[in-house]
Design a protein around this motif. Sequence first.
Motif, mmCIF file in Angstrom:
data_model
loop_
_atom_site.group_PDB
_atom_site.id
_atom_site.type_symbol
_atom_site.label_atom_id
_atom_site.label_comp_id
_atom_site.label_asym_id
_atom_site.label_seq_id
_atom_site.Cartn_x
_atom_site.Cartn_y
_atom_site.Cartn_z
ATOM 1 N N TYR A 234 0.991 -31.408 38.193
ATOM 2 C CA TYR A 234 1.850 -32.220 39.072
ATOM 3 C C TYR A 234 3.296 -31.853 38.750
ATOM 4 O O TYR A 234 3.858 -32.307 37.764
ATOM 5 C CB TYR A 234 1.596 -33.705 38.807
ATOM 6 C CG TYR A 234 2.195 -34.675 39.814
ATOM 7 C CD1 TYR A 234 3.491 -34.529 40.288
ATOM 8 C CD2 TYR A 234 1.457 -35.755 40.274
ATOM 9 C CE1 TYR A 234 4.031 -35.422 41.194
ATOM 10 C CE2 TYR A 234 1.988 -36.670 41.181
ATOM 11 C CZ TYR A 234 3.281 -36.491 41.640
ATOM 12 O OH TYR A 234 3.817 -37.386 42.532
ATOM 13 N N GLY A 239 9.181 -36.295 35.217
ATOM 14 C CA GLY A 239 7.839 -36.225 34.674
ATOM 15 C C GLY A 239 7.238 -37.586 34.367
ATOM 16 O O GLY A 239 6.041 -37.810 34.560
ATOM 17 N N GLU A 240 8.076 -38.522 33.890
ATOM 18 C CA GLU A 240 7.562 -39.847 33.548
ATOM 19 C C GLU A 240 7.112 -40.606 34.788
ATOM 20 O O GLU A 240 6.076 -41.277 34.787
ATOM 21 C CB GLU A 240 8.634 -40.643 32.795
ATOM 22 C CG GLU A 240 8.881 -40.153 31.380
ATOM 23 C CD GLU A 240 7.609 -40.107 30.548
ATOM 24 O OE1 GLU A 240 6.870 -41.117 30.545
ATOM 25 O OE2 GLU A 240 7.346 -39.070 29.923
ATOM 26 N N TRP A 243 3.880 -39.058 35.922
ATOM 27 C CA TRP A 243 2.794 -39.452 35.026
ATOM 28 C C TRP A 243 2.319 -40.870 35.343
ATOM 29 O O TRP A 243 1.111 -41.132 35.405
ATOM 30 C CB TRP A 243 3.223 -39.343 33.576
ATOM 31 C CG TRP A 243 2.307 -40.055 32.619
ATOM 32 C CD1 TRP A 243 2.587 -41.122 31.843
ATOM 33 C CD2 TRP A 243 0.935 -39.732 32.362
ATOM 34 N NE1 TRP A 243 1.496 -41.508 31.113
ATOM 35 C CE2 TRP A 243 0.457 -40.666 31.418
ATOM 36 C CE3 TRP A 243 0.063 -38.762 32.848
ATOM 37 C CZ2 TRP A 243 -0.846 -40.652 30.937
ATOM 38 C CZ3 TRP A 243 -1.247 -38.749 32.367
ATOM 39 C CH2 TRP A 243 -1.685 -39.678 31.421
ATOM 40 N N ASN A 244 3.234 -41.769 35.561
ATOM 41 C CA ASN A 244 2.859 -43.148 35.881
ATOM 42 C C ASN A 244 2.076 -43.243 37.188
ATOM 43 O O ASN A 244 1.209 -44.100 37.342
ATOM 44 C CB ASN A 244 4.101 -44.040 35.938
ATOM 45 C CG ASN A 244 4.670 -44.317 34.554
ATOM 46 O OD1 ASN A 244 3.921 -44.406 33.578
ATOM 47 N ND2 ASN A 244 5.987 -44.446 34.452
ATOM 48 N N LYS A 247 -1.584 -41.349 36.071
ATOM 49 C CA LYS A 247 -2.342 -41.559 34.840
ATOM 50 C C LYS A 247 -3.690 -42.237 35.043
ATOM 51 O O LYS A 247 -4.674 -41.864 34.390
ATOM 52 C CB LYS A 247 -1.505 -42.297 33.798
ATOM 53 C CG LYS A 247 -1.129 -43.717 34.110
ATOM 54 C CD LYS A 247 -0.312 -44.280 32.938
ATOM 55 C CE LYS A 247 0.086 -45.723 33.178
ATOM 56 N NZ LYS A 247 0.889 -46.241 32.028
ATOM 57 N N VAL A 250 -6.059 -39.680 36.393
ATOM 58 C CA VAL A 250 -6.410 -38.723 35.340
ATOM 59 C C VAL A 250 -7.473 -39.317 34.425
ATOM 60 O O VAL A 250 -8.445 -38.654 34.044
ATOM 61 C CB VAL A 250 -5.158 -38.322 34.529
ATOM 62 C CG1 VAL A 250 -5.544 -37.491 33.310
ATOM 63 C CG2 VAL A 250 -4.179 -37.545 35.400
ATOM 64 N N ASP A 300 -3.222 -43.595 26.883
ATOM 65 C CA ASP A 300 -2.302 -42.677 27.558
ATOM 66 C C ASP A 300 -2.108 -41.394 26.757
ATOM 67 O O ASP A 300 -2.014 -40.297 27.324
ATOM 68 C CB ASP A 300 -0.937 -43.351 27.760
ATOM 69 C CG ASP A 300 -0.959 -44.382 28.874
ATOM 70 O OD1 ASP A 300 -2.061 -44.701 29.379
ATOM 71 O OD2 ASP A 300 0.137 -44.881 29.233
ATOM 72 N N ARG A 304 -2.808 -37.809 28.625
ATOM 73 C CA ARG A 304 -1.674 -36.953 28.991
ATOM 74 C C ARG A 304 -1.848 -35.523 28.494
ATOM 75 O O ARG A 304 -1.259 -34.592 29.056
ATOM 76 C CB ARG A 304 -0.368 -37.558 28.476
ATOM 77 C CG ARG A 304 0.851 -36.840 29.031
ATOM 78 C CD ARG A 304 2.048 -37.717 29.158
ATOM 79 N NE ARG A 304 3.159 -37.019 29.795
ATOM 80 C CZ ARG A 304 4.321 -37.568 30.110
ATOM 81 N NH1 ARG A 304 4.517 -38.852 29.848
ATOM 82 N NH2 ARG A 304 5.273 -36.871 30.671
ATOM 83 N N ILE A 307 -3.250 -33.007 31.360
ATOM 84 C CA ILE A 307 -2.566 -32.723 32.619
ATOM 85 C C ILE A 307 -1.201 -32.095 32.354
ATOM 86 O O ILE A 307 -0.524 -32.420 31.381
ATOM 87 C CB ILE A 307 -2.403 -34.015 33.461
ATOM 88 C CG1 ILE A 307 -1.729 -33.716 34.809
ATOM 89 C CG2 ILE A 307 -1.675 -35.085 32.697
ATOM 90 C CD1 ILE A 307 -1.681 -34.912 35.753
ATOM 91 N N VAL A 309 2.334 -32.150 33.737
ATOM 92 C CA VAL A 309 3.143 -32.982 34.627
ATOM 93 C C VAL A 309 4.613 -32.839 34.280
ATOM 94 O O VAL A 309 4.997 -32.885 33.112
ATOM 95 C CB VAL A 309 2.687 -34.464 34.569
ATOM 96 C CG1 VAL A 309 2.761 -35.025 33.167
ATOM 97 C CG2 VAL A 309 3.467 -35.337 35.539
ATOM 98 N N ASP A 314 7.054 -27.911 31.094
ATOM 99 C CA ASP A 314 6.058 -28.906 30.693
ATOM 100 C C ASP A 314 4.647 -28.404 30.994
ATOM 101 O O ASP A 314 3.713 -28.602 30.200
ATOM 102 C CB ASP A 314 6.291 -30.232 31.431
ATOM 103 C CG ASP A 314 7.597 -30.910 31.046
ATOM 104 O OD1 ASP A 314 7.945 -30.867 29.848
ATOM 105 O OD2 ASP A 314 8.254 -31.477 31.936
#
Length: 360
Positions: A234, A239-240, A243-244, A247, A250, A300, A304, A307, A309, A314
């Motif tokens: 992604y 990125g945060e 991710w939210n 997640k 995922v 989490d 993480r 993935i 992300v 990253d």
Amino acid sequence: MRIKFGFTQGLNVARLGLDETQILTAAQMADRLDYDSVWAMDHSNVPQWKNAVVNDAWLMLAAIGAVTRNVELGTCVTDAIRRHPSAIALSTITLDRITNGRGVLGIGAGEAQNVVDFGIEFSKPVTKFKEQLEVIEKLFESDPDNRVNYEGQYYKLVNACLQAASVRKPRPPVYIAAGAPKTLELCATYGDGWIPIGYTPELFKAHANIIKDHAKKLGRDLSGFQFANDVDIYFSEDGEEAWNKMKNAVKVSLYKPELLKVHNIPQSSEFDFRKYFTEYTMDKPELMEAMKKAALQIPDSVARTAIGVGSPDDVIEMLERFIKAGTNHFIIRFWGDGYFKNIEMFGKKVIPYFRDQQKK
């Protein structure tokens, strides 16, 4: 060994509702951008997205083969429950021939959502899968002067043969989707590659070692074996935030007894994974909801690692984690906005990084 990079037009593409022209365009981009492979999901439907366009994987791969010249083309993955294994073997050889040696068979034991709604029995999938692989292997070796026989519990061949030889020798590669002890053993026995999905680096390494141990017992040389990995990416400037958004999805993709065991995560007593795997169909959305609830217990910090992300850097960091765990062929599922932009960014920012690393 060269690290390979491909992408699959799977659930991520189904969610976007992309049509055939867009899928062909994506494959042509890959062919120009030094990708190694393009893969097609082989589903009858995707119950979670009603607006998805779900085409036949083999016909789409044939169409992609007509507009590309370099990338390998494979199913990610098909099953031999809906089609007799002789049809799978012939489709694989035909794809290999019309693409001048670029066909790959990605195959697994199947799942309920593709068969139950159509009145096809979904029972003893692993037992049937072993026979399917044996039948396919025999037919790959057959011709009118070398007819083959097979007597199994579910399948039978009597002086059978195919009349088309593959371009690749001795046969098109077979990548096996496996994630449990019995199927990992089948992968070590019959596979030229392995395609897992929903893995952390720790689980990937553990299962790759199981395949290697079985192969050693069989005396198989795995020097050219493709330890592939279906991973999610992604791209996002934040990125945060990305991710939210991702997640929980995922965690659902990761949730399986083997992963819980490797990471010492207690299994939910309220969720029956086997029931989900063997019964989830369009008419039983409650099983997906139960899966989503159970998957929330994955931390989490564990999810993480599975993935990529954020920025290309990253993503590179995530891929390096899996390379250390033994991955040598990545099959990417691009998520987020801008599907074509994501394909281009990966091809121009990520693949060149690893090509340069391999030159050093």
